[in-house]
Design an enzyme around this catalytic site. Structure first.
Site, short mmCIF file in Angstrom:
data_model
loop_
_atom_site.label_atom_id
_atom_site.label_comp_id
_atom_site.label_asym_id
_atom_site.label_seq_id
_atom_site.Cartn_x
_atom_site.Cartn_y
_atom_site.Cartn_z
N GLU A 11 80.77 73.15 17.47
CA GLU A 11 81.90 72.24 17.30
C GLU A 11 81.45 70.93 16.65
O GLU A 11 82.09 70.43 15.71
CB GLU A 11 82.55 71.95 18.65
CG GLU A 11 83.74 71.00 18.55
CD GLU A 11 84.19 70.48 19.90
OE1 GLU A 11 85.40 70.37 20.11
OE2 GLU A 11 83.32 70.17 20.75
N TRP A 52 89.45 75.40 20.34
CA TRP A 52 90.53 74.63 19.73
C TRP A 52 91.78 75.48 19.47
O TRP A 52 92.74 75.00 18.87
CB TRP A 52 90.05 74.01 18.41
CG TRP A 52 89.32 72.72 18.59
CD1 TRP A 52 87.98 72.53 18.68
CD2 TRP A 52 89.92 71.42 18.72
NE1 TRP A 52 87.69 71.20 18.85
CE2 TRP A 52 88.86 70.50 18.88
CE3 TRP A 52 91.24 70.95 18.71
CZ2 TRP A 52 89.09 69.13 19.03
CZ3 TRP A 52 91.46 69.59 18.86
CH2 TRP A 52 90.39 68.70 19.01
N TYR A 54 89.07 64.76 14.40
CA TYR A 54 87.74 64.14 14.38
C TYR A 54 87.03 64.14 13.03
O TYR A 54 86.73 63.08 12.47
CB TYR A 54 86.84 64.82 15.41
CG TYR A 54 87.27 64.65 16.83
CD1 TYR A 54 86.95 63.50 17.54
CD2 TYR A 54 88.02 65.64 17.47
CE1 TYR A 54 87.35 63.34 18.86
CE2 TYR A 54 88.43 65.48 18.79
CZ TYR A 54 88.09 64.33 19.48
OH TYR A 54 88.50 64.16 20.78
N CYS A 64 89.65 61.94 21.78
CA CYS A 64 89.28 61.53 23.14
C CYS A 64 87.95 60.80 23.10
O CYS A 64 87.86 59.67 23.57
CB CYS A 64 89.20 62.76 24.05
SG CYS A 64 90.78 63.59 24.30
N ARG A 112 88.10 57.52 25.53
CA ARG A 112 89.32 56.96 26.12
C ARG A 112 89.87 57.84 27.24
O ARG A 112 90.50 57.37 28.18
CB ARG A 112 90.40 56.77 25.06
CG ARG A 112 90.91 58.08 24.47
CD ARG A 112 92.17 57.96 23.66
NE ARG A 112 92.57 59.27 23.19
CZ ARG A 112 93.36 60.11 23.85
NH1 ARG A 112 93.86 59.77 25.02
NH2 ARG A 112 93.66 61.29 23.35
N ASP A 138 88.62 64.93 30.44
CA ASP A 138 88.74 66.03 31.38
C ASP A 138 87.33 66.27 31.92
O ASP A 138 86.50 66.89 31.26
CB ASP A 138 89.30 67.25 30.65
CG ASP A 138 89.29 68.53 31.46
OD1 ASP A 138 88.70 68.55 32.56
OD2 ASP A 138 89.85 69.53 30.99
#
Length: 298
Positions: A63, A85, A127, A179, A200, A203
C-alpha cells in the site's frame, strides 16, 4: 528496556476504560480518546510490526509503495492481492447502481475489465495523488515527496521538511479523506532521520498497526535515499478510537504478551524513491501471535 509494544497495548486499554462513547459516520459506534502519542525507536533496524497479533506487513508495504506511485485506482492493488481499499468503491457501486454484487465478484470485475476499473475502481485524489501531484489554486501540480527527498539531501537542517494530504479543495472528491495526514521530518546532528506523523483519525485495532509500520518503512526508504540513518518515529493521534464491533478482539489482543520486534533491511539501494519494490525489503525475526479477524467499518 521495556518492550515498545506495551505503549500501544496500554493505549488500547485506556480507550476501553476511559473512552468517550460516540456515534460516528459509519453508524457502528466507537469508544474514543483525543490526543495520544507513541514513540518507536528504529535504530539498529528494528521496525514496529506488532507481535500481539499477526500484522500482514507486506500488504501494508505494498500500500505504501502504491501511495508513492501517486496513482489512485484499486486495480493495481488487486493485481498484488491487496484488498484493503475495496470496501469504499464497492459501497459506491452498490449505492449508485442498486446491484447487490459480492466483494469477490466486484474485485474480479475490476481485474478483468479495465474500463469497469476506470469507472468504479478509482478512489479519487487520495493519498498518493496529494503526495505526488498536489494541485494548487492556480492549477499547478507539486510533488511533495520529491521536494522532501531533495531537501533532506541539500538542507537537512531545514524545519520545512514535511508533506501532507489534507488538500481542502479536493476533499469532496476523495473516497476517504486522509487519516494519516501530516508527515514531518527532522535530521539530527548525528545524521539520524526522525519522523513525526500526525494522524487525525485512527482505527486503533485495524488501522494503527498498518500505519506505524508503513510510516517506519517510508522513513527507512527516505533515510537510504538521503544517506542518513533511521532514528525515531513519533506518532501523534487525534481522534483515536476502537469500534464497538472490535471490543472483544481488542480484549483478546491486550491479554497477550509482546514478543521481540523484528528487524528490516533493504536488499538494494534504488536510484530514487520511485524505484523501490516489495522484494527489496527483508524482515527478519517476526514471530507474532496468531491473527485476530475484525470487520472494517466503512
Amino acid at each position: 528496556m521495556r518492550h515498545q509494544e506495551y505503549q500501544y497495548l496500554e493505549l488500547l486499554e485506556r480507550v476501553l476504560q476511559r473512552g468517550d462513547e460516540r456515534e460516528d459516520r459509519t453508524g457502528v459506534g466507537t469508544k474514543a480518546l483525543f490526543g495520544e502519542l507513541l514513540r518507536f525507536d528504529l535504530r539498529d533496524g528494528v521496525v514496529p510490526i506488532l507481535t500481539t497479533k499477526r500484522v500482514y506487513w507486506k500488504v501494508a508495504l505494498k500500500e505504501m509503495l502504491w501511495f508513492l506511485t501517486g496513482r489512485t485506482n484499486i486495480r493495481e492493488l488487486l493485481q498484488q492481492n491487496v484488498r484493503i481499499w475495496s470496501d469504499w468503491p464497492l459501497a459506491r457501486f452498490r449505492n449508485e447502481t442498486g446491484q447487490k454484487i459480492s466483494q469477490e465478484d466486484f474485485e474480479a470485475k475490476i481485474l478483468e475489465d479495465e474500463l469497469f476499473a476506470e469507472q468504479w475502481g478509482d478512489l479519487g485524489p487520495v493519498y498518493g495523488k496529494q503526495w505526488r501531484r498536489w494541485l494548487d489554486a492556480q492549477g499547478k501540480e507539486h510533488d511533495q515527496i520529491a521536494t522532501l527527498v531533495e531537501t533532506l539531501k541539500s538542507d537537512p537542517a531545514s524545519r520545512r521538511m514535511l508533506f501532507h494530504g489534507w488538500n481542502v479543495g479536493e476533499l469532496g472528491k476523495m473516497a476517504l479523506p486522509p487519516c494519516h495526514m501530516v508527515y514531518q521530518y527532522h535530521v539530527t546532528s548525528r545524521g539520524e532521520l526522525n519522523c513525526l506523523l500526525l494522524q487525525r483519525s485512527c482505527d486503533l485495532f485495524l488501522g494503527g498497526p498498518f500505519n506505524y509500520f508503513s510510516a517506519a518503512a517510508l522513513l527507512i526508504m527516505l533515510s537510504q535515499q538521503a544517506n542518513l540513518t533511521p532514528g525515531e518515529l513519533i506518532w501523534v493521534g487525534g481522534d483515536v478510537h476502537i469500534y464497538s464491533n472490535h471490543v472483544e478482539q481488542v480484549r483478546q489482543q491486550i491479554s497477550r504478551e509482546p514478543r521481540p520486534f523484528p528487524t528490516m533491511r533493504l536488499l538494494r539501494n534504488p536510484a530514487c524513491i520511485d524505484d523501490y519494490k516489495i522484494d527489496d525489503f527483508e524482515v527478519v525475526g517476526y514471530n507474532p501471535h496468531p491473527s485476530i479477524h475484525a470487520e472494517v467499518a466503512v
